[in-house]
Design an enzyme around this catalytic site. Structure first.
Site, PDB file in Angstrom:
ATOM      1  CB  CYS A   1      -0.909  -0.005   1.219  1.00  0.00           C
ATOM      2  SG  CYS A   1       0.004   0.166   2.750  1.00  0.00           S
TER       3      CYS A   1
ATOM      4  CB  CYS B   1       4.294  -0.626   2.275  1.00  0.00           C
ATOM      5  SG  CYS B   1       2.815  -1.298   3.034  1.00  0.00           S
TER       6      CYS B   1
END
Lengths: 324, 86
Positions: free
Chosen positions: B10, B13
């Site tokens: 995502c 991250c």
């Protein structure tokens, strides 16, 4: 909240010397009052929620559910309640899901938490409270909680464990350490971190809130009420259905949509329709669903989405019936 | 030094990955960074929130995105701890 009306009065009439009763004046007044009020509320409420959350990590929630959740209804209720204050980033949905299942939290209870956490969105809560008062905000929390509670119970009763990918259960037998050590953070660090998080969130969504309120104040003086009432008003029996179907793909811009939604209510769109729209925007997250595919099979995803969508549509019609 | 970023891919991250890269450049640290996106691999670290920063198999941050400065501080702390041990 009177203070924000005074602020808007002062800026509009004393500083800008605008004429009372004009469309432009009322739009500017509305914009100043709502932006100042909403940013104040966002700052205070998100800070408080973040601070409380720093004590309630997912590990603690898990151990709480395993230790105290012997009675299955109580477990659902507990998952539902902690879901209000512990929203998680959608990318954590998968590790969270596995972590719960590994520790023996029943599938239904896990889903209650997965539904409750994003459904009751703190930003949406702030906006509803700021724009409509506590009654509507309370209705919003309550309906989200009811959907999560019964959604989880239905999924639990259907015995859907077979639709969970096999590898999730592989590690269940291993001992999970449920003793959660208290992270040693000082009060000052907690406050600092919560404040930092709050400011980052406001920075991220602030522009959308301003755009939303800007659009709403634009509509404040001019929007053709008749047209809106015709497509989304009480006269159209499909309004809730359409609102939910439109709302689901809008996930990412939730914060910006909500002030517009609130203006729709002012213009005569029924509360239930607007609420259903907002819940579909925040509760059904496509990114989260795509990620969940890694741990659950398409059948269970479909059931999960189906239950949530149907419940939101039902809530919409219910509130339209109760508050016409 | 081996640094791993655990996350299912995502935006958070990716942000952590970038911050870590910056930290390594700032501190001129000899380290290799790996992204771990496989859920089964991630679960071996017993974490329930992502993104996670792992330095030499030790979880140092989870569920948040520290700034490059904070990451660098943590890297130096880990290096000091290692020197003490050996």
């Amino acid at each position: 909240m009177q203070i924000f009306t005074w602020l808007a009065d002062y800026v509009a009439y004393n500083l800008l010397h605008l004429e009372k009763g004009q469309h432009l004046t009322s739009a500017i007044h509305f914009f100043i009052e709502d932006t100042s009020k909403i940013f104040f509320l966002l700052l205070v409420i998100i800070f408080i929620i973040t601070y409380i959350r720093s004590y309630l990590t997912p590990e603690k929630v898990r151990s709480l559910l395993v230790k105290k959740g012997k009675n299955v209804y109580f477990a659902h209720l507990l998952a539902d309640l902690v879901g209000i204050i512990t929203p998680f980033c959608s990318c954590s949905a998968v590790p969270l899901f596995i972590g719960f299942v590994e520790a023996g939290v029943p599938l239904g209870v896990t889903f209650t938490y997965l539904i409750a956490a994003p459904t009751v969105n703190e930003v949406a809560l702030v906006l509803l409270y700021g724009l409509f008062g506590w009654e509507i905000a309370a209705i919003y929390i309550l309906s989200g909680e009811v959907i999560a509670f019964f959604g989880g119970i239905i999924i639990g009763a259907l015995k859907l464990e077979k639709y969970v990918e096999g590898y999730v259960y592989e590690n269940v037998s291993t001992e999970i350490d449920l003793e959660v050590e208290d992270v040693k953070i000082t009060f000052k660090e907690r406050v600092n971190e919560s404040f930092e998080y709050t400011m980052n969130l406001i920075k991220k969504i602030g522009i959308w809130v301003i755009i939303g309120i800007g659009m709403a104040s634009g509509m404040h003086g001019w929007a053709p009420t008749g047209f809106l009432a015709q497509i989304a008003g009480p006269g159209n029996p499909f309004a809730v259905l359409i609102a939910v179907l439109v709302g689901i793909p809008l996930y990412s811009n939730a914060a910006g949509m909500i002030p517009v939604v609130s203006e729709l209510i002012r213009l005569g769109v029924p509360v239930g329709t607007a609420l259903a729209f907002m819940m579909s925007v925040t509760a059904v997250s496509l990114p989260e669903t795509i990620l969940l595919r890694q741990v659950i099979k398409p059948q269970l995803i479909a059931i999960f989405l189906g239950i949530v969508t149907v419940s939101i549509i039902f809530t919409g019609y219910l509130f339209n019936f109760l508050i016409p | 030094m081996i640094i791993k970023i655990l996350g299912t891919g995502c935006p958070n991250c990716k942000k952590l990955y970038e911050n870590t890269k910056k930290a390594i450049e700032m501190g001129q640290v000899a380290a290799s960074i790996y992204k771990v996106e496989d859920v089964r691999e991630i679960m071996k670290y017993k974490v329930m929130t992502t993104p996670v920063l792992v330095i030499d198999e030790k979880v140092v941050f989870k569920g948040k995105i520290p700034s490059p400065e904070d990451i660098l501080k943590t890297i130096f702390n880990e290096m000091l701890n290692k020197n003490k041990d050996s």
